[in-house]
Design a protein around this motif. Structure first.
Motif, PDB file in Angstrom:
ATOM      1  N   ARG A 101       0.834  -1.192   0.000  1.00 41.92           N
ATOM      2  CA  ARG A 101       0.000   0.000   0.000  1.00 41.92           C
ATOM      3  C   ARG A 101       0.879   1.256   0.000  1.00 41.92           C
ATOM      4  O   ARG A 101       2.072   1.190   0.331  1.00 41.92           O
ATOM      5  N   PRO A 102       0.317   2.412  -0.369  1.00 43.98           N
ATOM      6  CA  PRO A 102       1.108   3.663  -0.391  1.00 43.98           C
ATOM      7  C   PRO A 102       1.775   3.981   0.944  1.00 43.98           C
ATOM      8  O   PRO A 102       2.840   4.627   0.970  1.00 43.98           O
ATOM      9  N   ASN A 103       1.193   3.534   2.048  1.00 44.02           N
ATOM     10  CA  ASN A 103       1.791   3.818   3.360  1.00 44.02           C
ATOM     11  C   ASN A 103       2.871   2.809   3.735  1.00 44.02           C
ATOM     12  O   ASN A 103       3.423   2.865   4.831  1.00 44.02           O
ATOM     13  N   GLY A 104       3.137   1.833   2.865  1.00 45.47           N
ATOM     14  CA  GLY A 104       4.233   0.900   3.101  1.00 45.47           C
ATOM     15  C   GLY A 104       3.850  -0.439   3.696  1.00 45.47           C
ATOM     16  O   GLY A 104       4.694  -1.334   3.792  1.00 45.47           O
ATOM     17  N   ILE A 105       2.592  -0.624   4.106  1.00 45.42           N
ATOM     18  CA  ILE A 105       2.238  -1.932   4.659  1.00 45.42           C
ATOM     19  C   ILE A 105       2.119  -2.950   3.531  1.00 45.42           C
ATOM     20  O   ILE A 105       1.643  -2.653   2.439  1.00 45.42           O
ATOM     21  N   LYS A 106       2.604  -4.164   3.792  1.00 42.74           N
ATOM     22  CA  LYS A 106       2.606  -5.243   2.815  1.00 42.74           C
ATOM     23  C   LYS A 106       1.401  -6.157   3.062  1.00 42.74           C
ATOM     24  O   LYS A 106       1.150  -6.558   4.195  1.00 42.74           O
ATOM     25  N   ILE A 107       0.689  -6.491   1.987  1.00 43.71           N
ATOM     26  CA  ILE A 107      -0.519  -7.296   2.085  1.00 43.71           C
ATOM     27  C   ILE A 107      -0.312  -8.617   1.346  1.00 43.71           C
ATOM     28  O   ILE A 107       0.183  -8.641   0.212  1.00 43.71           O
TER      29      ILE A 107
END
Length: 415
Positions: A101-107
């Motif tokens: 995601r744009p905030n850096g969290i990986k999904i």
């Protein structure tokens, strides 16, 4: 605590132990189960003969007796199904990347077991082995509630599997058999939503309706198998005849047998006389519309609203249609979303048929009898879903899992 609640609770507790087993360990157990079924087939056959004797005394329908009957070959097939499951990839723990995601969290998403699956079935003792093995490999506990018709056979199969589980230090509750077919216990079983995650009924339409209407637990539905063969104007008629004979007469009391044959008018005069001769030799009863009845000896002329029957016997419905669209319309109206087949040499129509027909399995130039988990590379199947949630068609290992989201961050918080 009641018997049913206790069994359900034990199954749920045992299922948690499967999460600690590696794929290698699960495969070792299943390999031993396959060998034990064959080695102890005489005990299973003796129990099955007891069930068959009661079935004959109670005048059960031939289709049900056929499903109930075990032979050395059918037991060997059960064992081979388990061996195939061993060879299949384990879906549990598989992950797929969903991006960052744009905030850096990986999904990502990971496949996980459903938990506890409850099988409710009638005269189908092979379900005991199939369901037990599939659920074990996919990390689920299973509760098996067979009908009284198959009780001795199912218990004999389960005893073999229980012995193997105990030899490996695992609880018998992983493959739980309800020892009493009392309808009151079935009602209680369908209320155990605290411990059971999914119910899969396998049997007649009456059983499926009963479970669907009374369960507080999600149900996989498979009401009936009304499968059609459409013989197109561009069909190879030699192939069409083979598909009709195999689909209708190879084994009649199963859900992937043909119940309807739809023929394009352009080839009716060439194909139907050949079908008449072949079906007469096999003593197949013909139910036909007035247009196609003239090609058969002693055909029963049926009204338009009498198509769509599941005969489960040497009986079939035949209809001539004007064109390709007429075949699709007939199948849409009278099919049961199970399996539909087209015989054609026109690749464009074959592709259109597969895209447009609403069925869980759509075939081109292949017998409807291949609509089976083992034949489609799933190993044994735990059921066939003819509704679309959460699976559609024969259900193998992957259908006995779901996905959960995995989220990895570095301290991000939502603004």
């Amino acid at each position: 605590m009641s018997l049913i609640t206790e069994l359900s609770q034990q199954a749920a507790s045992a299922a948690k132990q499967l999460a600690l087993l590696s794929t290698k360990q699960k495969n070792a157990v299943l390999t031993d189960m396959a060998a034990a079924l064959v080695a102890q087939s005489s005990d299973i056959l003796a129990a099955n003969e007891h069930d068959l004797s009661l079935a004959r005394d109670n005048h059960l329908p031939p289709a049900m007796v056929d499903r109930l009957t075990l032979t050395p070959e059918r037991i060997a097939d059960m064992a081979e199904g388990i061996k195939t499951i061993v060879e299949l990839d384990d879906p549990v723990g598989l992950t797929r990347d969903m991006g960052v995601r744009p905030n850096g969290i990986k999904i990502s998403k990971m496949r996980v077991p459903l938990g506890v699956v409850c099988m409710i079935y009638e005269a189908r003792p092979n379900v005991t082995a199939d369901a037990g093995a599939l659920c074990f490999k996919s990390g689920n506990g299973v509760i098996l509630r067979g009908g009284k018709e198959a009780l001795q056979s199912s218990q004999a199969i389960a005893k073999v599997m229980h012995n193997v589980l105990e030899q490996h230090g695992l609880p018998k509750a992983l493959i739980t058999v309800v020892p009493d077919p009392d309808r009151a216990l079935l009602m209680e079983l369908m209320q155990q939503k605290e411990y059971i995650d999914l119910i899969i009924p396998r049997g007649g339409e009456g059983l499926i309706n009963f479970v669907t209407q009374n369960s507080t637990i999600p149900v996989i539905q498979h009401f009936k198998g009304v499968c059609h063969l459409y013989v197109d104007e561009d069909a190879d008629l030699d192939i069409a005849l083979k598909l009709a004979l195999n689909g209708k007469t190879q084994r009649t009391g199963v859900c992937n047998a043909l119940e309807g044959i739809v023929v394009h008018k352009a080839v009716a005069s060439q194909f139907l006389p050949r079908l008449q001769k072949a079906f007469a030799h096999k003593q197949v009863v013909i139910n036909a519309d007035s247009q196609s009845a003239k090609y058969f000896d002693n055909a029963n002329i049926i009204a338009d609203d009498q198509f769509g029957e599941e005969y489960l016997s040497l009986e079939v419905a035949v209809r001539i249609v004007e064109d390709f669209a007429g075949a699709i319309e007939h199948i849409d109206r009278f099919g049961s979303h199970h399996t539909e087949v087209i015989c054609t040499q026109d690749s464009n129509k074959a592709e259109l048929f597969q895209r447009s027909v609403d069925a869980s399995v759509v075939m081109v130039n292949a017998s409807s009898r291949f609509s089976d988990g083992s034949q489609l590379g799933l190993g044994a199947e735990i059921g066939i879903a003819t509704t679309k949630l959460h699976a559609y068609g024969p259900m193998g290992l992957e259908s006995l899992t779901t996905e959960k989201f995995l989220v990895t961050g570095e301290g991000q918080v939502r603004e």
